[in-house]
Design a protein around this motif. Structure first.
Motif, mmCIF file in Angstrom:
data_model
loop_
_atom_site.group_PDB
_atom_site.id
_atom_site.type_symbol
_atom_site.label_atom_id
_atom_site.label_comp_id
_atom_site.label_asym_id
_atom_site.label_seq_id
_atom_site.Cartn_x
_atom_site.Cartn_y
_atom_site.Cartn_z
ATOM 1 N N GLY A 32 6.001 7.140 0.135
ATOM 2 C CA GLY A 32 6.304 5.743 0.437
ATOM 3 C C GLY A 32 6.407 4.937 -0.838
ATOM 4 O O GLY A 32 5.817 5.289 -1.853
ATOM 5 N N SER A 33 7.178 3.892 -0.801
ATOM 6 C CA SER A 33 7.277 3.022 -1.960
ATOM 7 C C SER A 33 6.117 2.038 -1.950
ATOM 8 O O SER A 33 5.915 1.310 -0.984
ATOM 9 N N VAL A 34 5.342 2.042 -3.032
ATOM 10 C CA VAL A 34 4.177 1.159 -3.098
ATOM 11 C C VAL A 34 4.593 -0.295 -2.990
ATOM 12 O O VAL A 34 4.007 -1.082 -2.251
ATOM 13 N N ILE A 35 5.654 -0.637 -3.712
ATOM 14 C CA ILE A 35 6.053 -2.042 -3.753
ATOM 15 C C ILE A 35 6.521 -2.503 -2.376
ATOM 16 O O ILE A 35 6.083 -3.536 -1.866
ATOM 17 N N MET A 36 7.389 -1.697 -1.761
ATOM 18 C CA MET A 36 7.884 -2.082 -0.435
ATOM 19 C C MET A 36 6.746 -2.162 0.571
ATOM 20 O O MET A 36 6.667 -3.084 1.368
ATOM 21 N N GLU A 37 5.866 -1.165 0.541
ATOM 22 C CA GLU A 37 4.782 -1.152 1.520
ATOM 23 C C GLU A 37 3.823 -2.317 1.302
ATOM 24 O O GLU A 37 3.256 -2.836 2.257
ATOM 25 N N SER A 38 3.646 -2.718 0.038
ATOM 26 C CA SER A 38 2.767 -3.866 -0.208
ATOM 27 C C SER A 38 3.431 -5.150 0.257
ATOM 28 O O SER A 38 2.804 -5.984 0.905
ATOM 29 N N ILE A 39 4.701 -5.315 -0.087
ATOM 30 C CA ILE A 39 5.401 -6.544 0.294
ATOM 31 C C ILE A 39 5.424 -6.705 1.812
ATOM 32 O O ILE A 39 5.153 -7.779 2.336
ATOM 33 N N PHE A 40 5.723 -5.624 2.526
ATOM 34 C CA PHE A 40 5.821 -5.718 3.978
ATOM 35 C C PHE A 40 4.492 -5.421 4.674
ATOM 36 O O PHE A 40 4.446 -5.347 5.900
#
Lengths: 532, 325
Positions: B263-271
């Motif tokens: 998973g993408s850390v940045i995407m998962e954090s943002i969403f």
């Protein structure tokens, strides 16, 4: 060719039409940056977990609105005249969430678990000072210490554990109470924890102070502060802690003020510039004072916090009983700073704008941890301030673990920008004592002062607040004079709460101290709800 | 062919072992440990408490002993308990997040393939046309734009201003009270933005790859031969050119296998999506060694598996490789 378009339109229509139902106005939804890691605060060390545990558990004592200790599960307590014995009188009729009564046995059990080597707790130290814990009857607990130890009282704010549910577990961290189903005595009962997304609590109707006014609490895990802010604005959150930027520039609108009340009060911490006192340049007090005079704190507070903070003059929170406002201050005055440096022998002989003494230039490197935007900005402003008086400062940011392990612990730094949190109990022995300058110890700047050592000892060996105040007042005077750390600022906590919640009373302890007395405004329900 | 596959499969455990040794070493080289990160700068934590915690996690033993202990557990398919205070089984922590990350990545990948392949092919056939240039600009915008920024813009537009889509999370807080159809709709609505943002940034690679493959293929002699034979343009393009242009896509498919669980850390954090990327990131930040190792081994395994599948698939699809061996 129109079929895909139709399908798309249908899907889009379906998605929009199937909007979620309105959020329940009786639920308080708060945003948390981090997920909970466990509910037994004895074995967790992160603030998200401690806050969540605070809904479910109680200690014997707690801090009131003015950050003074008051009884929680203990109705009251007495300290023996020699200060060696604390007798807690427990509250009657308190029940665990499963209906079992709370008794002195639970307190004894908690103590045993805190000193049990099988319990992976980082907080055992305060309890190891205890000589014995006894309960003459189920409503009384007597704690005896080897030596009078004033901070010990606050350590009994540790959450009390239910003996009847935990005694069959060797390691409480691996019990279901830590992970699946915490059972406490607190104002809220645990409902569910969806790892990485939310924790749900519901009001405990049998709470000893009465049923809390807000029936349901949901802690939503949203790791990104920008996302939290958008959720707040769209009605998905009722509470978040704003950043100074959000407070100053993004929420000062009529629309936002209609939906949210914003609060500001000093947060429990301060940011400082620490100078390594074993560095020959900084071992000279005049130099430290000159640096303190060269730094424009007002500009820092304005530039970094948008004015949402105040100058720190010492290691205590302004406005609390221990704070001493009458200490030496070093108002921003570059000319005076230059004169002070000149007096200490630092002059710019070769005219390159940097001071020298004995052929050495006044240049050093300040370290701070990466990822903390405020500290990086503070460093940049200080760099400019110091350049103006002829001191060259380089800035280096490091990943946290490397910063602590490879530089701070090994004393491989000239200067650093860090923050300390301020505990309500004024005992700061670990930060200022000359015995605490080793690796992994907290007096990393290496401050050694015999009078401070004596006063630190005096302050922790009496329960008499007036006597303690005297000791800590003098410590603050010495610290201000010595400037082992250049105290910079105390930032403000900036929470925003949806307007339908009433009964919030900001106090030195913040706003959440009376959370169970908050209630939902009649008829205001749904106003905050999503508009679609 | 079979022998080739067999050899590759037998080599996998050896490679995995090597990867685990390196991962283990590198992980311990990183400054700080699980205990120090949880207790640094905390005045309430004494040196003695630190030592006790280190012993509790078995970190007081020499590194090679720790590694052998870990390996013998993994040999029994036990990845150990997480060092996080919840102390849960690492495998349970990973398992509960696999569906989340997998479904988002599968959807994104599916969209990327469904859009990028035709896009690239079409652009190749109309080389230099307006469509070609516009799609090039379009996919590169998606590639170049920081995903988190696009995500925030879309959240502001669809979440705050229009109120059409939820901003973050996987499901609404009221999810449990919804009907079955409502639940499906709720999930779908939460997936729109993360899947779109994930897919948009991934279009460029595959569509450009398809385009250049197709361009190269239609320049080949056999295409000229096919045309010279008088085959219709349709047959030339779809039967001869496209099948060959699609071949290398098998490799790309194989390479994307480990990405399905990464998973993408940045995407998962943002969403605010509780996926594997976030789990791994938290693990690294708190030096949760068993969790880090488990995720690394999992990713390494999927990478090796993806490469194997790609090679095998390629061999099956391309007779030259099959017979050449």
């Amino acid at each position: 060719m129109n079929r895909p378009v139709l399908v798309l339109a249908f899907v889009a229509g379906f998605l929009i039409a199937s909007c979620g139902s309105k959020p329940d106005p009786n639920t308080y939804r708060e945003g948390s940056i981090a997920d909970v890691s466990g509910f037994l605060s004895a074995v967790t060390s992160d603030s998200a977990s401690h806050e969540a545990a605070g809904y479910v558990f109680n200690g014997l004592v707690r801090y009131d609105r003015n950050l003074k200790l008051e009884g929680d599960l203990a109705r009251s307590w007495d300290v023996s005249p020699d200060g060696l014995r604390i007798t807690f009188h427990l509250r009657e009729g308190v029940k665990w969430h499963d209906g079992a009564p709370f008794t002195a046995d639970d307190v004894l059990f908690t103590y045993k678990k805190m000193i049990d080597p099988k319990t992976p707790t980082p907080y055992g130290e305060d309890f190891k000072q205890v000589k014995s814990v006894e309960s003459p009857d189920p409503r009384t607990v007597v704690v005896t210490y080897e030596k009078t130890f004033a901070p010990a009282l606050a350590s009994w704010g540790m959450h009390i554990l239910p003996k009847h549910l935990l005694e069959k577990y060797d390691d409480i961290a691996k019990s279901p109470l830590n992970r699946e189903h915490p059972v406490g005595t607190g104002p809220y009962r645990f409902v569910e924890w969806k790892s990485g997304s939310k924790v749900v609590f519901e009001a405990n109707p049998d709470y000893y102070e009465g049923k809390p006014g807000i029936p349901r609490v949901i802690v939503r895990v949203i790791p990104d502060q920008a996302t939290q802010f958008l959720e707040l604005k769209s009605g998905g959150l009722d509470f978040m802690t704003l950043t100074p930027l959000q407070y100053a520039r993004q929420t000062d609108t009529v629309d936002f003020r209609k939906k949210f009340n914003r609060y500001r009060y000093p947060s429990m911490g301060y940011t400082y510039l620490g100078l390594n006192l074993s560095n020959p340049i900084f071992s000279d007090r005049r130099i430290r004072q000159a640096i303190a005079t060269a730094i424009d704190r007002k500009q820092i507070i304005q530039g970094v916090l948008f004015g949402l903070g105040q100058e720190a003059t010492g290691p205590y929170l302004p406005g609390t009983w221990v704070y001493n406002p009458d200490v030496k201050r070093f108002p921003y005055d570059p000319a005076k700073s230059k004169a002070m440096l000149a007096e200490a022998g630092w002059k710019d002989a070769d005219g390159d704008g940097v001071l020298e003494k004995d052929g050495k230039k006044f240049a050093f490197t300040v370290l701070t941890n990466a990822g903390n935007e405020s500290r990086a900005k503070v460093a940049a402003i200080i760099q400019q301030n110091l350049a103006a008086v002829g001191v060259k400062m380089e800035i280096r940011t490091l990943e946290w673990a490397a910063f602590i392990n490879d530089f701070v612990d090994k004393k491989k730094f000239d200067a650093l920008i860090l923050g300390w949190s301020i505990t309500p109990d004024p005992d700061q022995f670990d930060i200022w004592s000359s015995t605490k300058t080793g690796p992994k110890e907290l007096n990393h700047v290496g401050f050694k002062n015999a009078e401070v050592d004596r006063l630190l000892e005096a302050g922790r060996r009496t329960f008499d607040q007036a006597a303690r105040k005297k000791a800590y007042d003098r410590i603050q005077e010495i610290l201000a004079e010595e400037q082992p750390l250049v105290f910079l600022y105390v930032p403000e906590a900036l929470p925003a709460v949806q307007v339908r919640f009433k009964g919030i009373e900001p106090a030195p302890a913040g706003i959440s101290w009376n959370f169970i007395k908050w209630r939902i405004k009649e008829g205001a329900e749904g106003k905050s709800a999503l508009t679609h | 062919m079979l022998r080739y596959i067999l050899r590759r499969v037998l080599l996998m455990p050896v490679m995995l072992l090597g990867i685990s040794v390196i991962s283990f070493g590198v992980m311990h080289l990183a400054p700080g440990g699980p205990v120090s990160l949880a207790s640094d700068l905390n005045p309430k934590v004494t040196a003695e408490a630190r030592a006790r915690l280190n012993a509790y996690y078995g970190l007081d033993k020499p590194l090679h002993v720790q590694y052998v202990n870990w390996l013998s557990r993994v040999g029994r398919f036990d990845f150990g308990d997480s060092f996080a205070p919840d102390g849960r089984k690492v495998w349970h922590k990973i398992r509960e997040r696999i569906p989340v990350t997998l479904s988002i990545n599968l959807l994104s990948e599916a969209i990327i393939f469904l859009v990028a392949v035709p896009l690239g092919l079409y652009a190749a056939l109309r080389r230099g046309s307006f469509f070609d240039r516009a799609s090039t600009v379009g996919v590169f915008v998606g590639f170049a734009m920081p995903g988190f920024w696009l995500a925030l813009l879309l959240m502001i537009l669809f979440g705050v201003k229009l109120g059409w889509l939820p901003i973050s999370g996987l499901v609404s807080l009221e999810y449990d009270s919804l009907s079955f159809a409502g639940k499906m709709g709720d999930r779908a609505r939460h997936l729109v933005l993360p899947v779109f943002v994930g897919a948009f940034s991934g279009l460029a690679g595959l569509s450009r790859f398809m385009r250049s493959n197709m361009l190269e293929t239609i320049r080949q002699d056999y295409i000229a031969t096919a045309r010279a034979k008088g085959l219709s343009e349709r047959v030339v393009l779809w039967r001869h050119a496209m099948r060959n242009a699609l071949l290398p896509v098998i490799t790309i498919l194989g390479l994307s296998v480990p990405g399905l669980l990464g998973g993408s850390v940045i995407m998962e954090s943002i969403f605010a999506i509780p996926g594997l990327g976030q789990l791994f990131f938290q693990g690294v930040m708190s030096r949760d060694y068993p969790l880090i190792l488990a995720e690394l081994v999992l990713t390494a395994f999927l990478t090796l598996l993806g490469n194997l599948l790609a090679d095998v698939g390629y061999a099956v699809a391309d007779p030259r490789i099959r017979t050449g061996n």
